[in-house]
Design an enzyme around this catalytic site. Structure first.
Site, short mmCIF file in Angstrom:
data_model
loop_
_atom_site.label_atom_id
_atom_site.label_comp_id
_atom_site.label_asym_id
_atom_site.label_seq_id
_atom_site.Cartn_x
_atom_site.Cartn_y
_atom_site.Cartn_z
CD GLU A 94 -41.45 -50.16 -53.87
OE1 GLU A 94 -41.97 -49.10 -53.54
OE2 GLU A 94 -41.38 -50.54 -55.06
CB CYS A 107 -36.67 -55.91 -59.75
SG CYS A 107 -36.25 -54.16 -59.71
CB CYS A 114 -32.82 -42.96 -54.57
SG CYS A 114 -31.68 -42.72 -55.94
CB CYS A 118 -34.55 -39.28 -61.70
SG CYS A 118 -32.84 -39.85 -61.85
CB CYS A 121 -37.49 -41.82 -60.23
SG CYS A 121 -37.20 -43.31 -59.27
CB CYS A 338 -40.04 -46.66 -60.24
SG CYS A 338 -39.82 -47.41 -61.83
N1 SAH Z 1 -30.78 -45.85 -59.88
C1 SAH Z 1 -30.71 -46.85 -60.89
C2 SAH Z 1 -31.64 -48.02 -60.70
C3 SAH Z 1 -33.04 -47.77 -60.21
S1 SAH Z 1 -34.26 -47.14 -61.31
C4 SAH Z 1 -30.91 -46.23 -62.24
O1 SAH Z 1 -31.14 -45.03 -62.31
O2 SAH Z 1 -30.78 -46.91 -63.24
C5 SAH Z 1 -34.62 -48.41 -62.47
C6 SAH Z 1 -35.07 -47.88 -63.82
O3 SAH Z 1 -36.43 -47.40 -63.79
C7 SAH Z 1 -34.24 -46.71 -64.30
O4 SAH Z 1 -33.99 -46.79 -65.67
C8 SAH Z 1 -35.15 -45.56 -63.99
O5 SAH Z 1 -34.77 -44.43 -64.68
C9 SAH Z 1 -36.50 -46.12 -64.37
N2 SAH Z 1 -37.64 -45.38 -63.85
C10 SAH Z 1 -37.75 -44.78 -62.67
N3 SAH Z 1 -38.96 -44.18 -62.54
C11 SAH Z 1 -39.63 -44.43 -63.68
C12 SAH Z 1 -40.93 -44.10 -64.15
N4 SAH Z 1 -41.77 -43.38 -63.41
N5 SAH Z 1 -41.29 -44.53 -65.38
C13 SAH Z 1 -40.44 -45.28 -66.12
N6 SAH Z 1 -39.21 -45.63 -65.74
C14 SAH Z 1 -38.80 -45.20 -64.54
#
Ligand code: SAH
Length: 354
Positions: A94, A107, A114, A118, A121, A338
């Site tokens: 994406e 972006c 990944c 988390c 995510c 995300c």
């Molecule tokens: N792996 C990297 C970059 C990708 S995620 C990182 O962890 O920073 C980009 C951002 O979006 C990160 O801050 C991540 O924690 C956030 N993010 C991911 N899923 C999300 C969600 N469902 N709601 C809000 N922020 C989210």
């Protein structure tokens, strides 16, 4: 299979493109010409009209032009565009294009999938498929600029915040930064590039050393290890104190302000006591907190307390002297957050297979 031995041409810098041209019996300046086409988003050698036909044939035999195929494109009312690109091997990634007052921003993804896992995510739900090459990252910028920008219009800002953990693919990300910021190529200033990490601590010092002008964003999401471990497995490997310590050293060395991202999650990290703890953790640091009301994913079980609560938290932090803003939500009508699009495409593919 010839494809396995193909040169990934988009991953080459101008010097390497010149060397390649010479190796194929052409003058070095052809390398610059190839780079110009790639920067313009060309993804076939046939388009490169100023190269001799015989040279184009040689390139076709030995090089992969790194085509990104648009599988889906969603356009939001606010001008945000979300693209799902198919890679040559069946993987999909994406990319999001956003219009801001200060310019056009993109972006990009750094991996297909990944492995950080988390809890909140969507990108990590099916694990890691593979790292992206530097060329696949550059391609996202070049091809998207071609399709989303008008004549003379450019992408000026890049955030490496799409699918993937950039510090889990450090070498390729670092080469991508070098290629995309090259003044003889796309020339996107390093100060306009931001890399976001979940906190792979040793790479923070490495980034300060290798690319001190590039901005760093840290996905913090919690004020302590107890909460962080519940939502981010990486916290088990690198305790929050080590992370903050590395961030302090980073700002001492680079004098650059760090952005801490904080996905505000109901009853997990949004209570007054959590914010007080966050305040003492970040006090005195050269930083900025970016609050993102959690964008709930299916099966996650985590909820957003709403934008109003995020705004309250921003006020609390500001009062304590910590600059904070609530992230503008762009493209919320098009699943622009995300990994949701890639995941839904995979789900679609899965049902089709059944
Ligand atoms: N792996 C990297 C970059 C990708 S995620 C990182 O962890 O920073 C980009 C951002 O979006 C990160 O801050 C991540 O924690 C956030 N993010 C991911 N899923 C999300 C969600 N469902 N709601 C809000 N922020 C989210």
């Amino acid at each position: 299979m010839i494809f396995q031995d193909m040169i990934d041409i988009r991953s080459l810098d101008i010097k390497e493109l010149s060397d390649l041209s010479e190796a194929l019996g052409e003058k070095a300046y052809r390398g610059k010409q190839i780079s110009e086409w790639l920067c313009r988003g060309a993804s076939s050698f046939d388009e490169m009209k100023n190269l001799p036909a015989s040279f184009r044939e040689k390139l076709k035999e030995s090089c992969d032009p790194g085509r990104l195929e648009v599988l889906r494109e969603l356009v939001s009312k606010d001008g945000t565009r979300k693209l799902l690109y198919g890679l040559g091997d069946g993987n999909a990634i994406e990319t999001v294009f956003m219009k801001y007052r200060y310019g056009n921003s993109i972006c990009i993804s750094s991996q297909a999938g990944c492995r950080m896992g988390c809890a909140f995510c969507a990108s990590g739900k099916n694990g890691l498929a593979r790292d992206l090459t530097a060329g696949e990252m550059a391609g996202q910028v070049q091809v998207t600029q071609r399709s989303c920008c008008g004549e003379g219009e450019r992408i000026s800002h890049i955030v490496v915040m799409g699918t993937g953990e950039p510090f889990d693919n450090y070498e390729n990300v670092s080469k991508f930064v070098r290629i995309i910021s090259d003044e003889k190529g796309m020339g996107i200033g390093k100060r306009n590039i931001t890399i976001s990490t979940c906190g792979i601590v040793p790479m923070i010092a490495k980034m300060a050393e290798d690319m001190p002008q590039v901005n760093l964003a840290i996905s913090l999401h919690a004020p302590n290890d107890e909460i962080r471990k519940k939502i981010m497995p990486i916290a088990r490997r690198y305790p929050i104190d080590e992370l903050i310590d590395a961030c302090r050293k980073y700002t001492e060395k680079t004098h650059r302000r760090i952005t801490f991202e904080y996905a505000v999650t109901k009853d997990v990290n949004d209570r007054d006591k959590d914010i007080e703890e966050l305040t003492s953790l970040l006090k005195g640091m050269l930083c900025h907190v970016n609050l993102i009301p959690l964008n709930p994913i299916e099966e996650g079980g985590l909820k957003s307390p709403g934008r109003r609560r995020a705004e309250e938290i921003a006020e609390m932090l500001e009062k304590a002297g910590i600059p904070a803003t609530v992230r503008r939500t762009l493209g919320s009508d098009i699943q622009a957050s995300c990994g949701q699009l890639r995941l839904s495409a995979q789900a679609g593919a899965n049902t089709e297979n059944q």
